[in-house]
Write a protein that holds these residues in place. Structure first.
Motif, mmCIF file in Angstrom:
data_model
loop_
_atom_site.group_PDB
_atom_site.id
_atom_site.type_symbol
_atom_site.label_atom_id
_atom_site.label_comp_id
_atom_site.label_asym_id
_atom_site.label_seq_id
_atom_site.Cartn_x
_atom_site.Cartn_y
_atom_site.Cartn_z
ATOM 1 N N ASP A 46 0.867 -1.180 0.000
ATOM 2 C CA ASP A 46 0.000 0.000 0.000
ATOM 3 C C ASP A 46 0.900 1.226 0.000
ATOM 4 O OD1 ASP A 46 -1.697 2.182 0.669
ATOM 5 O OD2 ASP A 46 -3.122 0.805 1.577
ATOM 6 N N THR A 113 -1.480 -1.061 -4.132
ATOM 7 C CA THR A 113 -2.567 -0.092 -3.983
ATOM 8 C C THR A 113 -1.968 1.309 -4.022
ATOM 9 O OG1 THR A 113 -3.876 -1.621 -2.644
ATOM 10 C CG2 THR A 113 -4.428 0.710 -2.497
ATOM 11 N N ALA A 211 -6.084 3.886 -4.949
ATOM 12 C CA ALA A 211 -5.977 4.216 -3.530
ATOM 13 C C ALA A 211 -7.364 4.447 -2.957
ATOM 14 C CB ALA A 211 -5.108 5.464 -3.339
ATOM 15 N N ALA A 212 -7.552 4.046 -1.711
ATOM 16 C CA ALA A 212 -8.850 4.210 -1.058
ATOM 17 C C ALA A 212 -9.114 5.691 -0.834
ATOM 18 C CB ALA A 212 -8.871 3.459 0.268
ATOM 19 N N GLU A 213 -10.345 6.139 -1.173
ATOM 20 C CA GLU A 213 -10.721 7.536 -0.964
ATOM 21 C C GLU A 213 -11.070 7.759 0.507
ATOM 22 O OE1 GLU A 213 -13.821 8.663 -3.561
ATOM 23 O OE2 GLU A 213 -12.670 8.328 -5.401
ATOM 24 N N VAL A 214 -10.598 8.888 1.043
ATOM 25 C CA VAL A 214 -10.898 9.241 2.427
ATOM 26 C C VAL A 214 -12.204 10.011 2.458
ATOM 27 C CG1 VAL A 214 -10.111 10.475 4.477
ATOM 28 C CG2 VAL A 214 -8.446 9.358 2.964
#
Length: 290
Positions: A46, A113, A211-214
Motif C-alpha cells: 500500500d 494499492t 488508492a482508497a478515498e478518504v
C-alpha cells in the motif's frame, strides 16, 4: 530461565522477514539425478500507508532423473513475511551431472494499492546455452535485456554437455512495476552434463488497485436552542404573574385611612360608654339630691 523462555516465545510469534527466497541451488551434481522446484510469491504493498507483506510458498522434490512427479518432496511450505519478497533465486549451478534432469518454476503476483504503473518485464535468457542438442525451446530466444536488478534472468550458460534439451519460457505477460524492483534468477549454469534436460518457466504479474478515498464529513452549522420554561403547576410555590394594575381613582390610600377612622370611632364610643356607666354609678352611690 523464565526470561529466556519468554524471549523464545516472543521470537517465535514475530513475523519473519525476507527479501530473497532461495532454494535448490548448487544441488545434485553427481549425475542421473532429478530436481523439481517451485516458488510462488504474493506481494502486497500500500503506497499510501507504506504497509507491505508477502506470502511465499515453496516445494522441492528430489529423486531419479526424468521422473515426473518426484515423490521425495519438502513442502509445499508457506511462510508469511511482514515485508516484500523482491527476489527468487533457484536451480542455479545444479543438476550438472550427466543425464540429470531439472524442472523449475517461479510464479509471482504483485498487488499494489496506489499510484503505480506497469511495463513489460526485462528478460535475459538462453544466452551461451545448448549449442548442440536435441531440443532448444526458448521464448524469447535469446533475450539480452539487462535484467540484473529487475526482471527475469534464466537459462544462461546451461545445458552445454551435448545431447541435452532445454525449454525456457518467460511469460509474455510478465510485468515490472514502478513501485519496486523484482528479480527472478534461475536455471543458470546448470545441467551441463551430457544428455541433461531442463524446463524452466517464469510468470510475473502485477495488479494495481486505486488508492482508497478518504470520506469527507460535511460540517453542519449549530442551531441555537431556545430554552423552554415549564409552566408552574397549580398550588405550587412558584412565583405567579403580577395582578393587573387597577386604573387610578384619586383615592390612593383610602382603604388604610378608613380602617383607622373606624377603629378610632369604636375606641371613642367604648370610652364614652364606660364614662357614662361610671357617672351613673357615682350618682347611685351618692343618693338622691337633698
Amino acid at each position: 530461565m523464565l526470561a529466556a523462555a519468554t524471549l523464545v516465545a516472543l521470537d517465535s510469534a514475530t513475523p519473519a522477514h525476507a527479501a530473497v527466497t532461495e532454494q535448490c541451488n548448487g544441488e545434485l551434481n553427481v549425475g542421473g539425478e532429478g530436481l523439481n522446484c517451485e516458488i510462488s510469491i504474493e506481494n502486497v504493498l500500500d503506497l499510501a500507508t507504506g504497509v507491505e507483506s508477502s506470502t511465499v510458498t515453496t516445494l522441492a522434490c528430489r529423486g531419479a532423473a526424468n521422473v515426473d512427479p518426484l515423490t521425495d518432496c519438502v513442502g509445499p511450505t508457506t511462510t508469511n513475511y511482514e515485508e516484500l519478497t523482491t527476489e527468487a533465486s533457484q536451480c542455479n549451478g545444479s543438476a550438472n551431472g550427466g543425464g540429470s534432469s531439472m524442472i523449475c518454476s517461479v510464479t509471482v503476483v504483485n498487488t499494489i494499492t496506489g499510484d503505480a504503473t506497469t511495463s513489460a518485464a526485462p528478460v535475459n535468457q538462453c544466452n551461451g546455452s545448448l549449442t548442440t542438442g536435441d531440443v532448444r525451446a526458448c521464448d524469447p530466444d535469446p533475450a539480452t535485456t539487462d535484467a540484473s536488478v529487475d526482471g527475469i534472468t534464466q537459462c544462461n550458460g546451461s545445458v552445454n554437455g551435448g545431447g541435452g534439451s532445454m525449454t525456457c519460457v518467460a511469460a509474455t505477460t510478465s510485468t515490472s512495476n514502478s513501485a519496486f524492483a523484482f528479480l527472478v534468477n534461475q536455471c543458470n549454469d546448470s545441467a551441463n552434463g551430457a544428455g541433461a534436460r531442463i524446463e524452466c518457466t517464469v510468470d510475473i504479474s502485477t495488479v494495481v488497485l486505486p488508492a482508497a478515498e478518504v470520506p469527507v464529513t460535511p460540517v453542519v452549522p449549530e442551531v441555537p436552542i431556545t430554552p423552554v420554561v415549564p409552566e408552574a403547576p397549580a398550588g405550587s410555590d412558584a412565583p405567579q404573574a403580577a395582578a393587573p394594575t387597577l386604573p387610578a381613582t384619586g383615592m390612593v390610600g383610602m382603604p388604610g385611612v378608613t380602617l383607622a377612622a373606624v377603629l378610632a370611632l369604636l375606641v371613642g364610643t367604648g370610652l364614652f360608654a364606660i364614662a357614662g356607666v361610671r357617672q351613673t354609678a357615682r350618682r347611685r352611690i351618692a343618693g338622691p339630691p337633698q
